[in-house]
Design a protein around this motif. Structure first.
Motif, PDB file in Angstrom:
ATOM      1  N   THR A  61      37.824  48.126  34.612  1.00 37.55           N
ATOM      2  CA  THR A  61      37.333  47.438  35.815  1.00 37.55           C
ATOM      3  C   THR A  61      38.121  47.857  37.054  1.00 37.55           C
ATOM      4  OG1 THR A  61      38.862  45.582  35.512  1.00 37.55           O
ATOM      5  CG2 THR A  61      36.676  45.395  34.490  1.00 37.55           C
ATOM      6  N   GLY A  62      39.389  48.207  36.865  1.00 33.40           N
ATOM      7  CA  GLY A  62      40.208  48.581  38.004  1.00 33.40           C
ATOM      8  C   GLY A  62      40.413  47.444  38.992  1.00 33.40           C
ATOM      9  N   LEU A  63      40.245  46.197  38.544  1.00 32.90           N
ATOM     10  CA  LEU A  63      40.384  45.059  39.460  1.00 32.90           C
ATOM     11  C   LEU A  63      41.851  44.878  39.859  1.00 32.90           C
ATOM     12  CD1 LEU A  63      38.113  42.235  37.983  1.00 32.90           C
ATOM     13  CD2 LEU A  63      37.720  43.617  40.036  1.00 32.90           C
ATOM     14  N   ALA A  64      42.096  44.742  41.168  1.00 31.60           N
ATOM     15  CA  ALA A  64      43.463  44.579  41.656  1.00 31.60           C
ATOM     16  C   ALA A  64      43.962  43.160  41.432  1.00 31.60           C
ATOM     17  CB  ALA A  64      43.530  44.931  43.137  1.00 31.60           C
ATOM     18  N   GLU A  65      43.011  42.225  41.299  1.00 31.12           N
ATOM     19  CA  GLU A  65      43.405  40.833  41.063  1.00 31.12           C
ATOM     20  C   GLU A  65      42.350  40.176  40.163  1.00 31.12           C
ATOM     21  OE1 GLU A  65      41.353  39.037  45.093  1.00 31.12           O
ATOM     22  OE2 GLU A  65      43.500  39.469  45.094  1.00 31.12           O
ATOM     23  N   PRO A  66      42.695  39.056  39.509  1.00 32.43           N
ATOM     24  CA  PRO A  66      41.707  38.392  38.650  1.00 32.43           C
ATOM     25  C   PRO A  66      40.525  37.903  39.490  1.00 32.43           C
ATOM     26  CG  PRO A  66      43.920  37.456  38.345  1.00 32.43           C
ATOM     27  CD  PRO A  66      43.984  38.340  39.531  1.00 32.43           C
ATOM     28  N   VAL A 120      29.636  47.421  39.516  1.00 34.81           N
ATOM     29  CA  VAL A 120      28.787  48.111  38.543  1.00 34.81           C
ATOM     30  C   VAL A 120      29.676  49.036  37.716  1.00 34.81           C
ATOM     31  CG1 VAL A 120      26.808  49.628  38.181  1.00 34.81           C
ATOM     32  CG2 VAL A 120      26.827  48.050  40.126  1.00 34.81           C
ATOM     33  N   LEU A 121      29.693  48.806  36.405  1.00 37.19           N
ATOM     34  CA  LEU A 121      30.486  49.656  35.512  1.00 37.19           C
ATOM     35  C   LEU A 121      29.513  50.454  34.651  1.00 37.19           C
ATOM     36  CD1 LEU A 121      33.106  46.979  34.417  1.00 37.19           C
ATOM     37  CD2 LEU A 121      33.395  48.749  36.159  1.00 37.19           C
ATOM     38  N   THR A 122      29.600  51.779  34.743  1.00 40.27           N
ATOM     39  CA  THR A 122      28.664  52.631  34.018  1.00 40.27           C
ATOM     40  C   THR A 122      29.432  53.460  32.995  1.00 40.27           C
ATOM     41  OG1 THR A 122      27.308  52.752  36.005  1.00 40.27           O
ATOM     42  CG2 THR A 122      26.855  54.387  34.313  1.00 40.27           C
ATOM     43  N   ASN A 130      42.812  44.394  36.213  1.00 37.69           N
ATOM     44  CA  ASN A 130      42.928  45.630  35.440  1.00 37.69           C
ATOM     45  C   ASN A 130      42.357  45.550  34.036  1.00 37.69           C
ATOM     46  OD1 ASN A 130      43.779  48.001  36.571  1.00 37.69           O
ATOM     47  ND2 ASN A 130      45.846  47.201  36.897  1.00 37.69           N
ATOM     48  N   ALA A 131      41.516  44.546  33.794  1.00 39.67           N
ATOM     49  CA  ALA A 131      40.965  44.391  32.447  1.00 39.67           C
ATOM     50  C   ALA A 131      40.027  45.549  32.121  1.00 39.67           C
ATOM     51  CB  ALA A 131      40.206  43.067  32.370  1.00 39.67           C
ATOM     52  N   ASP A 132      39.902  45.823  30.835  1.00 40.83           N
ATOM     53  CA  ASP A 132      38.876  46.766  30.377  1.00 40.83           C
ATOM     54  C   ASP A 132      37.704  45.974  29.820  1.00 40.83           C
ATOM     55  OD1 ASP A 132      40.322  49.002  31.010  1.00 40.83           O
ATOM     56  OD2 ASP A 132      41.264  49.158  29.021  1.00 40.83           O
ATOM     57  N   LEU A 133      36.512  46.327  30.290  1.00 42.30           N
ATOM     58  CA  LEU A 133      35.318  45.720  29.718  1.00 42.30           C
ATOM     59  C   LEU A 133      34.947  46.533  28.476  1.00 42.30           C
ATOM     60  CD1 LEU A 133      33.315  43.449  30.573  1.00 42.30           C
ATOM     61  CD2 LEU A 133      31.819  45.280  31.332  1.00 42.30           C
ATOM     62  N   HIS A 188      20.971  46.224  20.787  1.00 46.52           N
ATOM     63  CA  HIS A 188      21.635  45.087  21.400  1.00 46.52           C
ATOM     64  C   HIS A 188      23.038  45.503  21.817  1.00 46.52           C
ATOM     65  CE1 HIS A 188      23.350  43.908  17.304  1.00 46.52           C
ATOM     66  NE2 HIS A 188      24.408  43.772  18.076  1.00 46.52           N
ATOM     67  N   ALA A 189      23.695  44.662  22.608  1.00 50.66           N
ATOM     68  CA  ALA A 189      25.044  44.977  23.068  1.00 50.66           C
ATOM     69  C   ALA A 189      25.871  43.703  23.102  1.00 50.66           C
ATOM     70  CB  ALA A 189      25.010  45.612  24.458  1.00 50.66           C
ATOM     71  N   LEU A 190      27.125  43.814  22.601  1.00 51.25           N
ATOM     72  CA  LEU A 190      28.076  42.707  22.671  1.00 51.25           C
ATOM     73  C   LEU A 190      29.147  43.102  23.686  1.00 51.25           C
ATOM     74  CD1 LEU A 190      28.568  41.982  18.847  1.00 51.25           C
ATOM     75  CD2 LEU A 190      26.871  41.011  20.386  1.00 51.25           C
ATOM     76  N   LEU A 191      29.572  42.144  24.516  1.00 54.10           N
ATOM     77  CA  LEU A 191      30.525  42.449  25.574  1.00 54.10           C
ATOM     78  C   LEU A 191      31.789  41.605  25.413  1.00 54.10           C
ATOM     79  CD1 LEU A 191      27.601  43.161  26.750  1.00 54.10           C
ATOM     80  CD2 LEU A 191      28.698  43.038  28.971  1.00 54.10           C
ATOM     81  N   ALA A 192      32.927  42.226  25.647  1.00 52.34           N
ATOM     82  CA  ALA A 192      34.203  41.518  25.560  1.00 52.34           C
ATOM     83  C   ALA A 192      35.189  42.140  26.539  1.00 52.34           C
ATOM     84  CB  ALA A 192      34.749  41.566  24.134  1.00 52.34           C
ATOM     85  N   VAL A 193      36.374  41.527  26.625  1.00 53.16           N
ATOM     86  CA  VAL A 193      37.383  41.973  27.577  1.00 53.16           C
ATOM     87  C   VAL A 193      38.677  42.271  26.824  1.00 53.16           C
ATOM     88  CG1 VAL A 193      38.774  41.271  29.562  1.00 53.16           C
ATOM     89  CG2 VAL A 193      36.360  40.633  29.457  1.00 53.16           C
ATOM     90  N   ASP A 194      39.292  43.396  27.129  1.00 57.69           N
ATOM     91  CA  ASP A 194      40.584  43.765  26.530  1.00 57.69           C
ATOM     92  C   ASP A 194      41.607  43.934  27.653  1.00 57.69           C
ATOM     93  OD1 ASP A 194      42.675  44.734  24.945  1.00 57.69           O
ATOM     94  OD2 ASP A 194      41.969  46.806  25.108  1.00 57.69           O
ATOM     95  N   ILE A 195      42.769  43.314  27.485  1.00 57.84           N
ATOM     96  CA  ILE A 195      43.826  43.482  28.489  1.00 57.84           C
ATOM     97  C   ILE A 195      45.067  44.129  27.882  1.00 57.84           C
ATOM     98  CG2 ILE A 195      43.115  41.663  30.089  1.00 57.84           C
ATOM     99  CD1 ILE A 195      45.086  39.792  28.661  1.00 57.84           C
ATOM    100  N   THR A 196      44.931  44.622  26.641  1.00 53.20           N
ATOM    101  CA  THR A 196      46.106  45.191  25.974  1.00 53.20           C
ATOM    102  C   THR A 196      46.111  46.717  25.976  1.00 53.20           C
ATOM    103  OG1 THR A 196      45.039  45.320  23.821  1.00 53.20           O
ATOM    104  CG2 THR A 196      46.111  43.231  24.388  1.00 53.20           C
ATOM    105  N   GLY A 197      44.975  47.332  26.303  1.00 54.14           N
ATOM    106  CA  GLY A 197      44.899  48.790  26.256  1.00 54.14           C
ATOM    107  C   GLY A 197      44.608  49.337  24.871  1.00 54.14           C
ATOM    108  N   THR A 198      44.455  48.434  23.891  1.00 52.21           N
ATOM    109  CA  THR A 198      44.206  48.885  22.514  1.00 52.21           C
ATOM    110  C   THR A 198      42.893  49.660  22.411  1.00 52.21           C
ATOM    111  OG1 THR A 198      45.306  46.884  21.783  1.00 52.21           O
ATOM    112  CG2 THR A 198      44.095  48.123  20.117  1.00 52.21           C
TER     113      THR A 198
END
Lengths: 175, 542
Positions: B157-162, B133-135, B240-243, B180-190
């Motif tokens: 997400t703080g995930l240790a592994e994919p 759960v990410l709040t 370690n992805a960011d939602l 409404h809400a759109l969801l995506a994943v960032d792995i660059t830290g941008t």
């Protein structure tokens, strides 16, 4: 320059300055529904218009014709959306019938003899329900209030208000 | 004649349909309202008009009649006669007529003993206990100035592994203002960096995420049914992805705040096929990649200056490419550019013109589509997306004749849609840049091109897919909860015996027969046969 001249200049200036704030006695009836999202949307515009134009001679009155609009519900809506004018309940549709409103929000502006001079939309924000203009191009109520305050003579004008239809009183004895 | 007794039964049912005089709330209107409207139209939800009992429905009767007749409500943009998607929120014409007749007759109450029960609306997750759960870290205060707000929040997400995602469920904190809400994943830290650079929580972005994107997740609109991926199919959430959550807050006349959350469910079984994304955009991603390279973070002007200095030949549509490259680069991580995408003209919408674009994407391997997401801005009017295979057979994917930016979203097909290698997916879109378009953000209109701002335009079709496997056509992409429209043949929101009767009446018919109706051909093989019955049986009930 003599003293008479100075007096007339002063009196004239006082009238000019005061003129902007003196509006002939008029009333703005605003039909609203606390469950109508378009009514809710316009509370911000109404607060602004009230701040700009309301005076002892130009009174705003909120009228709630929906039969669900209890005094408690009306008071809660007035407080939450900070409506700065008095709000009345019209569950028997006395005001609806007298002023000819069909939609909330819809405004009817009447002059000191209670004759309607404008009925319709506040502005053209909504092209239809769900279609909100990003650039508002007609501010009908503000134009009418400006004209009143400038003592510009007005003939009755009507526009189509966009919002929630006022459900007529039930015409069958079902309840 | 087959199944004569059943035909007579059906005829009797048809004859029993009520006339205008007898339509009452208790018997006829309550099931329509409660099962289609009340989930959003009750206290605390986004629908302002509560519709939970007779007096509330009657008090709004005229408006209900108006918005159902013009099909503004319930809000569902794709044409259900063109293609079928999960969670369709539409009324049948007979339901709309019933409402009209009931209101015209003075909205009689009738016998409340016949009133439909109010459905039980889930108060927590509709899927069960989430694995993650990410709040939102803090409540976000909207301005309350009657303007739309689009704010991106970064949820680490703080995930240790994919991990493989089975389902994603967005849970609005303040259901009245979250549109409404759109969801995506960032792995660059941008995106994190973007957030740090603004004083408020999150950062404002209208057209996209203003960050490179590694994946696009299912979006949220009110009334959405969360769809879990089928067995063995899922999306990878990198370690370690960011939602990223872009929340659209509806125009609101006073200050309010929201703290939304996202429930993530991981796959229990091992992942056999990873969901990929293909897209139709107005430019060839391959061209841009070839031209600019993966220039993430580098200055486009600088790249062009270097290219000019080296004497390289610049493409004729350089201005378009520059506009587009910034956002295309953001999408590189998420989109697999399967093939060259062609569009029939420059993506420019001249002032005071209505303009149509046609885009084509060639598919180079057999794939199965799960869902389709459409994106354009305020000038957008319509969409039609369909596939044509090398033999010329056409598969309709989605059609929207009255695009509404506020109701954009992703649409999941009821079944995997097979797209054979060599097929072309066509997208036809229309934009209205005249003053007759009340949503036109420019007054007077000005010429508009690609960009992420409110005053720019976009054209994006993103489709989730997996490599095709034998039998995919028979796999129903059923929502985790709720009813399945596909076998609700009589449109009464029940999958019951009446639907079986209709199915049985059409059993054995093939394409070419006079009575053949494709809606009974559940696996789309041209015959209503035992294979369809198996699908019917699996979806039956509830």
């Amino acid at each position: 320059m003599n003293w008479r001249h100075n007096i007339w200049v002063t009196v004239g200036a006082i009238f000019l300055l005061a003129g902007a704030g003196i509006c002939a006695p008029h009333k703005v009836y605003v039909f609203l529904g606390e469950t109508c999202p378009v009514s809710r949307h316009y509370t911000l515009t109404l607060r602004n218009l009230h701040a700009q134009y309301a005076s002892e001679e130009l009174e705003f009155i909120g009228v709630f014709p929906n039969r669900l609009s209890t005094p408690t519900a009306i008071a809660a809506f007035k407080e939450k959306y900070m409506l700065p004018f008095s709000c009345i309940r019209d569950s028997a549709h006395a005001w609806v019938n007298r002023l000819g409103a069909t939609v909330t929000p819809e405004v009817v502006v009447v002059d000191s003899s209670n004759a309607a001079i404008y009925r319709g939309r506040i502005d053209n924000t909504f092209a239809r329900v769900g279609k909100r203009r990003r650039v508002v191009t007609a501010r009908d109520l503000a134009d009418v209030l400006n004209a009143i305050c400038n003592n510009t003579p007005l003939t009755f004008r009507q526009t189509q208000a966009i919002g929630c239809f006022i459900t007529p009183l039930q015409n069958t004895a079902q309840e | 004649m087959r199944l004569t007794a059943l035909s007579i039964l059906a005829l009797l049912c048809a004859m029993a349909s009520p006339s205008a005089q007898t339509v009452t709330f208790g018997e006829h209107i309550s099931p329509i309202i409660y099962n289609n409207c009340t989930s959003c139209h009750r206290t605390g939800e986004i629908g302002a008009m509560p519709l939970t009992n007779y007096s509330e429905v009657a008090a709004h009767a005229t408006m209900i009649q108006h918005v159902t007749q013009n099909r503004y409500m319930p809000p569902w943009k794709p044409d259900p006669t063109y293609s079928q998607h999960i969670g369709e929120r539409t009324l049948t014409q007979s339901e709309i007529d019933l409402i009209r007749n009931w209101v015209d007759a003075g909205f009689p109450q009738g016998d409340l003993a016949l009133e439909a029960p109010l459905p039980t609306f889930p108060t927590g997750s509709a899927l069960g206990t989430p694995d993650l759960v990410l709040t939102m870290a803090e409540p976000f205060a909207i301005r309350g100035d009657n303007e739309d707000q689009y704010q991106v929040f970064v949820l680490p997400t703080g995930l240790a592994e994919p991990r493989a995602i089975a389902a994603v469920e967005f849970r609005p904190g303040n259901r009245q203002i979250v549109h409404h809400a759109l969801l995506a994943v960032d792995i660059t830290g941008t995106a994190r960096q973007n957030d740090l650079e603004t004083p408020e929580y999150g950062y404002e972005s209208f057209g996209g995420f203003d960050s490179p994107i590694a994946a696009i997740l299912p979006s949220y609109t009110p009334g959405t049914r969360t769809v879990a991926f089928p067995h063995g199919v899922g999306q990878i959430l990198p370690q370690n992805a960011d939602l990223l959550v872009q929340v659209h807050y509806a125009p609101w006349p006073i200050a309010e705040s929201d703290q939304s959350s996202v429930n993530i469910f991981f796959k229990k079984e091992s992942l056999e096929r990873e969901v990929g994304l293909i897209a139709i955009v107005p430019f060839s991603l391959n061209d841009i990649k070839a031209f600019f390279g993966n220039f993430g973070g580098r200055d486009i002007e600088q790249i062009i200056a270097q290219l000019e200095a080296s004497g390289a030949e610049l493409p004729p549509n350089l201005d378009d490419l520059i506009d587009f490259a910034a956002s295309a680069n953001d999408l590189f991580g998420a989109i697999n550019p399967m093939a060259k995408i062609e569009i029939d003209s420059r993506f420019v919408i001249p002032a005071r013109e209505v303009k149509t674009f046609r885009g084509t994407l060639t598919i180079d391997q057999d794939i199965s589509l799960l869902s389709i997401y459409l994106h354009m801005h305020l000038l957008g009017q319509s969409w039609e997306v369909y596939a044509v295979d090398p033999q010329g057979n056409r598969t309709d994917l989605v059609r929207i004749s009255d695009w509404d930016f506020n109701w954009q979203g992703s649409y999941t097909f009821t079944h995997f849609q097979k797209i054979a290698a060599g097929s072309k997916i066509h997208a036809v879109t229309t934009y209205d840049n005249t003053i007759d378009n009340p949503l036109n953000p420019n007054y007077p209109p000005r010429t508009v091109a690609w960009g992420e701002k409110t005053t720019d335009e976009m054209l994006l079709v993103a489709m989730e897919y997996v490599p095709y496997r034998q039998g995919d056509e028979n796999i129903a992409l059923a929502p985790s909860v709720g009813y399945v429209a596909r076998i609700d043949f009589d449109g009464d929101r029940q999958r019951d015996f009446d639907d079986f009767v209709l199915f049985a009446q059409n059993f054995g018919l093939s394409q070419g027969d006079a009575d053949f109706q494709s809606r009974f051909d559940l696996n789309r093989d041209g015959r209503v046969d035992f294979a369809d019955f198996i699908i019917f049986a699996r979806l039956f009930g509830g």
